[in-house]
Write a protein that holds these residues in place. Structure first.
Motif, PDB file in Angstrom:
ATOM      1  N   ALA A 115       1.081  -1.035   0.117  1.00  0.00           N
ATOM      2  CA  ALA A 115       0.129   0.116  -0.175  1.00  0.00           C
ATOM      3  C   ALA A 115       0.751   1.080  -0.007  1.00  0.00           C
ATOM      4  CB  ALA A 115      -0.712  -0.114   1.521  1.00  0.00           C
ATOM      5  N   THR A 173      -3.359   7.463  -3.287  1.00  0.00           N
ATOM      6  CA  THR A 173      -3.497   6.403  -3.168  1.00  0.00           C
ATOM      7  C   THR A 173      -3.430   5.350  -3.868  1.00  0.00           C
ATOM      8  OG1 THR A 173      -4.381   5.127  -1.101  1.00  0.00           O
ATOM      9  CG2 THR A 173      -5.592   7.001  -2.081  1.00  0.00           C
ATOM     10  N   GLY A 203      -4.013   1.062  -2.316  1.00  0.00           N
ATOM     11  CA  GLY A 203      -4.247  -0.019  -1.172  1.00  0.00           C
ATOM     12  C   GLY A 203      -4.872   0.690  -0.233  1.00  0.00           C
ATOM     13  N   PHE A 204      -5.413   1.416  -0.104  1.00  0.00           N
ATOM     14  CA  PHE A 204      -6.131   2.414   0.589  1.00  0.00           C
ATOM     15  C   PHE A 204      -7.433   3.058   0.626  1.00  0.00           C
ATOM     16  CE2 PHE A 204      -2.003   3.481   2.821  1.00  0.00           C
ATOM     17  CZ  PHE A 204      -2.382   2.771   4.040  1.00  0.00           C
ATOM     18  N   HIS A 205      -9.079   2.960   1.593  1.00  0.00           N
ATOM     19  CA  HIS A 205      -9.466   3.207   1.185  1.00  0.00           C
ATOM     20  C   HIS A 205      -9.738   5.339   1.122  1.00  0.00           C
ATOM     21  CE1 HIS A 205     -14.421   4.382   1.439  1.00  0.00           C
ATOM     22  NE2 HIS A 205     -14.378   3.545   0.976  1.00  0.00           N
ATOM     23  N   ASN A 215      -6.670   4.733  10.050  1.00  0.00           N
ATOM     24  CA  ASN A 215      -7.245   3.415  11.048  1.00  0.00           C
ATOM     25  C   ASN A 215      -8.891   3.027  10.039  1.00  0.00           C
ATOM     26  OD1 ASN A 215      -6.945   0.803  12.482  1.00  0.00           O
ATOM     27  ND2 ASN A 215      -8.877   1.211  13.014  1.00  0.00           N
ATOM     28  N   ALA A 245      -9.912   4.040   6.381  1.00  0.00           N
ATOM     29  CA  ALA A 245      -9.504   3.532   5.542  1.00  0.00           C
ATOM     30  C   ALA A 245      -8.051   1.821   5.199  1.00  0.00           C
ATOM     31  CB  ALA A 245      -8.265   4.703   5.044  1.00  0.00           C
ATOM     32  N   LYS A 246      -6.883   1.762   6.700  1.00  0.00           N
ATOM     33  CA  LYS A 246      -6.880   0.531   6.462  1.00  0.00           C
ATOM     34  C   LYS A 246      -6.736   0.242   8.076  1.00  0.00           C
ATOM     35  CE  LYS A 246      -4.636  -2.127   3.659  1.00  0.00           C
ATOM     36  NZ  LYS A 246      -4.868  -2.698   2.519  1.00  0.00           N
ATOM     37  N   ASN A 295      -2.500  -4.288  11.639  1.00  0.00           N
ATOM     38  CA  ASN A 295      -1.823  -4.938  10.429  1.00  0.00           C
ATOM     39  C   ASN A 295      -0.736  -4.562  10.196  1.00  0.00           C
ATOM     40  OD1 ASN A 295      -3.863  -6.816  10.789  1.00  0.00           O
ATOM     41  ND2 ASN A 295      -5.133  -6.336   9.088  1.00  0.00           N
ATOM     42  N   HIS A 328       3.182   0.953   2.510  1.00  0.00           N
ATOM     43  CA  HIS A 328       3.711   0.526   4.353  1.00  0.00           C
ATOM     44  C   HIS A 328       3.471  -0.919   3.918  1.00  0.00           C
ATOM     45  CE1 HIS A 328       1.461   4.343   4.375  1.00  0.00           C
ATOM     46  NE2 HIS A 328       1.427   4.193   5.191  1.00  0.00           N
ATOM     47  N   PHE A 353       1.133  -4.430   5.041  1.00  0.00           N
ATOM     48  CA  PHE A 353       0.036  -4.910   6.206  1.00  0.00           C
ATOM     49  C   PHE A 353       0.445  -6.872   6.172  1.00  0.00           C
ATOM     50  CE2 PHE A 353      -1.074  -0.623   4.771  1.00  0.00           C
ATOM     51  CZ  PHE A 353      -1.584  -0.576   6.215  1.00  0.00           C
ATOM     52  N   HIS A 354       0.668  -7.031   4.493  1.00  0.00           N
ATOM     53  CA  HIS A 354      -0.057  -8.464   4.561  1.00  0.00           C
ATOM     54  C   HIS A 354       1.785  -9.230   3.875  1.00  0.00           C
ATOM     55  CE1 HIS A 354      -4.104  -7.819   5.380  1.00  0.00           C
ATOM     56  NE2 HIS A 354      -3.883  -7.222   4.236  1.00  0.00           N
TER      57      HIS A 354
END
Length: 710
Positions: A163, A181, A183-185, A235, A237-238, A242, A264, A266-267
């Protein structure tokens, strides 16, 4: 890959008929990852897919070694900066993984060649993405799409990131705000605004130092100073629980920092490296170039638009000047040709393509003559009182609720209101060209009106001289002058004399005289013989056939005075002489009218009075106001010496005289007993040293009381 094919061929040669799996852990990997599986039977697959234990190694000590555990063999190969590889073999009694030193070297080199090929492939992808970013910068000027593509490329070549956010500094609010952006809402755009020095991005923006975090604890610790609102906005938005890693680099334009670029994790299982941080800085520099190109393009485009706008304005001004010049020439020709007011008004209507009317205030006429009257003169006086600027007025018809906008343009000569142009419009304002046309046309009309007023003043002076010669002449000379006026030797003549209160503004006084003469000319069109103004008075000679007609004339003069008083500019005192039947008596009627007018003016009163109605006041016409006031003071002085004490006696005397010396009526009006009245009158006689039964004393008191009321 050729190196991996060679590696597999060697493993199959060394461990024929044995199931095996290959596990790799690169420099970016947190753990060993299964890369290849070769199972001869299903049971073997279950064994060799079990993740081997991770073993740390000391650089430069071991390059490879053999481990045995739980029925499996582990051939471990270590590479100083690139990571490690593990070949996991099924433990078979028939096959023992015994390798000669040369074979160990062969396999170690094959793995190193394989890792080198993967590194080259990764570098090739990185360069491809970097080149794509450079191509994007030169191919389009859509900053948002360029930035999103740059972030996408960075995510593609930095596998540990999944992200990204790009923040730019907003000077107006002194905050870093998200501009792109991945990967973010999209809700992150709404409320996420960082102060300089706040959280990781704020610190990078503040000091310009890139930062890298590989674990969740150290990332969370670095974000501890994130504000409550910003934390919840990010938070939403993502999910931040994680977040296991973060890269952040500054974006600079020349020497000025303008934002930050953040990746970022995250996974992803990989970890960030210093190389990733340097690579991200390259993408940030690309972003800076894209932003600078966009800024330069915007400035160039704005400059071009400004030049185009200026060019268009110059063209419009040129066209406007040409049109104005044509208008000026057309109106100038109207002035030079001495066209009348009606012709000028019609020409303005053609030039503006609108209905144009002109209200001549001095002569109380509308142009064109057949135009519908939209305003009465009283309404115009109220609307334009003291105004010198145009006004827009909405007219509403009560019959059909029809609305009409009109533009009223006043014409003035100094402080003198001459009239106004009335233009029917659809919009609230005239166009610039229409306004110029009206302004230039109004200047010509104003000049025409002033010229007309000046000519009228000359004619008034001439008429005044002739009239004075007429009333001063006798016999045949008078008859000769009367014929010049069209006067018959005998008839019923009446002179009216109007006195206008003095004004410091002589032009205003002259305009009011002209207006009054013009009005009376058409007001008494069937009766007036002559009308003129001179200095601050207006004289009109009328013919009257009977007393009813005279009464009607006086009433019309009274109406004129009332309308005049509404304007509150100049007071009007009018006197009317006696009706005479002989030419030689016109002078007598003139003097009577003059005396009656001055009688009102000397007392500061406006209105109309006939000389015959003055009664006893005729005796006082030649007395100054000072002499009259002195006489009143002499009579009433004893009652004024003690104002509080004798005010009741003064009121009693005035009431008694007003009631024609009737004790009973006076007592009723004063609400006192008649005996009280007699006592007061006795006291008044003592104070004034008079005897109300003596004719001379009574006349003196009656005259004083009368003059007080005048």
């Amino acid at each position: 890959m050729k190196a991996f094919a060679y590696l597999l061929s060697q493993l199959r040669q060394y461990f024929a008929d044995t199931s095996f799996s290959i596990w790799l852990q690169g420099s970016r990997d947190r753990h060993l990852q299964l890369y290849f599986l070769f199972a001869l039977h299903p049971e073997a697959e279950n064994f060799i897919m079990q993740k081997p234990d991770e073993v740390s190694f000391a650089s430069g000590v071991d390059r490879f070694r053999l481990d045995e555990q739980a029925g499996l063999y582990y051939l471990r190969f270590f590479f100083a900066e690139e990571g490690q590889a593990v070949v996991m073999l099924e433990n078979s009694e028939s096959i023992q993984p015994s390798l000669t030193p040369w074979q160990w070297e062969i396999l170690w080199l094959a793995f190193q060649l394989f890792i080198a090929e993967k590194t080259i492939q990764t570098k090739s992808q990185e360069w491809t993405k970097l080149l794509q970013g450079i191509h994007s910068i030169s191919a389009t000027l859509d900053v948002e799409s360029i930035i999103r593509e740059i972030i996408g490329n960075a995510l593609a070549v930095i596998p540990a990131a999944d992200a990204g956010l790009l923040h730019l500094y907003d000077e107006e609010i002194d905050r870093l705000v998200p501009k792109a952006t991945v990967g973010f809402h999209d809700t992150v755009y709404q409320n996420f605004k960082l102060r300089s020095g706040e959280s990781i991005a704020g610190k990078v923006f503040q000091d310009g130092q890139p930062r890298m975090y590989r674990t969740n604890p150290e990332t969370s610790l670095a974000m501890m100073d994130l504000s409550y609102d910003n934390f919840h906005s990010l938070n939403d938005a993502k999910a931040l629980h994680n977040l296991s890693g973060l890269l952040c680099v500054p974006i600079s334009l020349e020497q000025k920092r303008i934002g930050v670029l953040v990746l970022h994790q995250f996974h992803q299982e990989n970890v960030f490296s210093s190389y990733d941080l340097a690579l991200l800085q390259g993408f940030a520099d690309q972003t800076s170039i894209a932003l600078q190109n966009a800024r330069l393009y915007a400035e160039s485009r704005q400059a071009y638009q400004n030049m185009a706008a200026i060019s268009e304005q110059l063209r419009m001004k040129h066209d406007d000047l040409v049109k104005r010049n044509k208008i000026h020439e057309s109106i100038k020709q109207l002035s030079l040709q001495n066209k009348d007011t009606g012709t000028i008004v019609k020409a303005l209507g053609r030039m503006t393509a609108k209905q144009v009317f002109f209200a001549d205030w001095l002569e109380q006429r509308y142009y064109p003559a057949d135009s519908s009257i939209m305003f009465s003169w009283d309404e115009l006086s109220t609307l334009l009182a003291g105004k010198r600027q145009p006004v827009s007025i909405q007219l509403v018809s009560g019959h059909k609720n029809k609305r009409q906008l009109c533009y009223v343009y006043p014409l003035t000569n100094g402080s003198v209101f001459l009239g106004c142009l009335i233009i029917l419009i659809k919009d609230r304002h005239l166009s610039e060209l229409e306004r110029v046309t009206i302004e230039q046309g109004s200047a010509v009309l104003t000049l025409d009106l002033v010229k007309k007023q000046s000519l009228s003043s000359v004619l008034y002076k001439r008429t005044h001289d002739i009239f004075q010669e007429l009333i001063a002449s006798k016999g045949s000379e008078m008859l000769e002058r009367a014929r010049a006026f069209g006067l018959p030797p005998h008839g019923d003549f009446l002179v009216v004399y109007a006195y206008l209160s003095p004004s410091k503004d002589l032009s205003l006084l002259e305009a009011n005289i002209h207006r009054l003469v013009t009005r009376w000319k058409w007001e008494f069109a069937n009766n007036q013989v002559l009308a003129y103004g001179f200095h601050n008075h207006v004289t009109i000679l009328l013919t009257a056939s009977n007393s009813l007609e005279v009464k009607e004339m006086i009433e019309r003069l009274s109406d004129a005075v009332q309308e005049w008083e509404l304007e509150k500019e100049i007071s009007l005192s009018i006197g009317a002489g006696s009706v005479v039947t002989d030419l030689e008596q016109i002078g007598k009627s003139f003097e009577e009218a003059k005396k009656a007018a001055h009688y009102l003016a000397n007392r500061g009163r406006s209105g109309v009075v006939r000389y015959s109605d003055l009664g006893v006041n005729r005796l006082m016409l030649n007395q100054s106001r000072e002499d009259i006031d002195a006489f009143i003071h002499d009579v009433f002085a004893p009652l004024w010496e003690g104002q509080d004490k004798f005010q009741e006696l003064e009121n009693t005397l005035l009431t008694y005289m007003k009631c024609n010396q009737s004790p009973q009526q006076a007592a009723r009006d004063l609400h006192i007993h008649v005996n009280t009245l007699y006592q007061r009158l006795k006291r008044i006689e003592e104070l004034l040293a008079i005897d109300l039964h003596h004719p001379a004393d009574l006349l003196k008191v009656q005259l004083a009381c009368h003059l007080r009321e005048e």
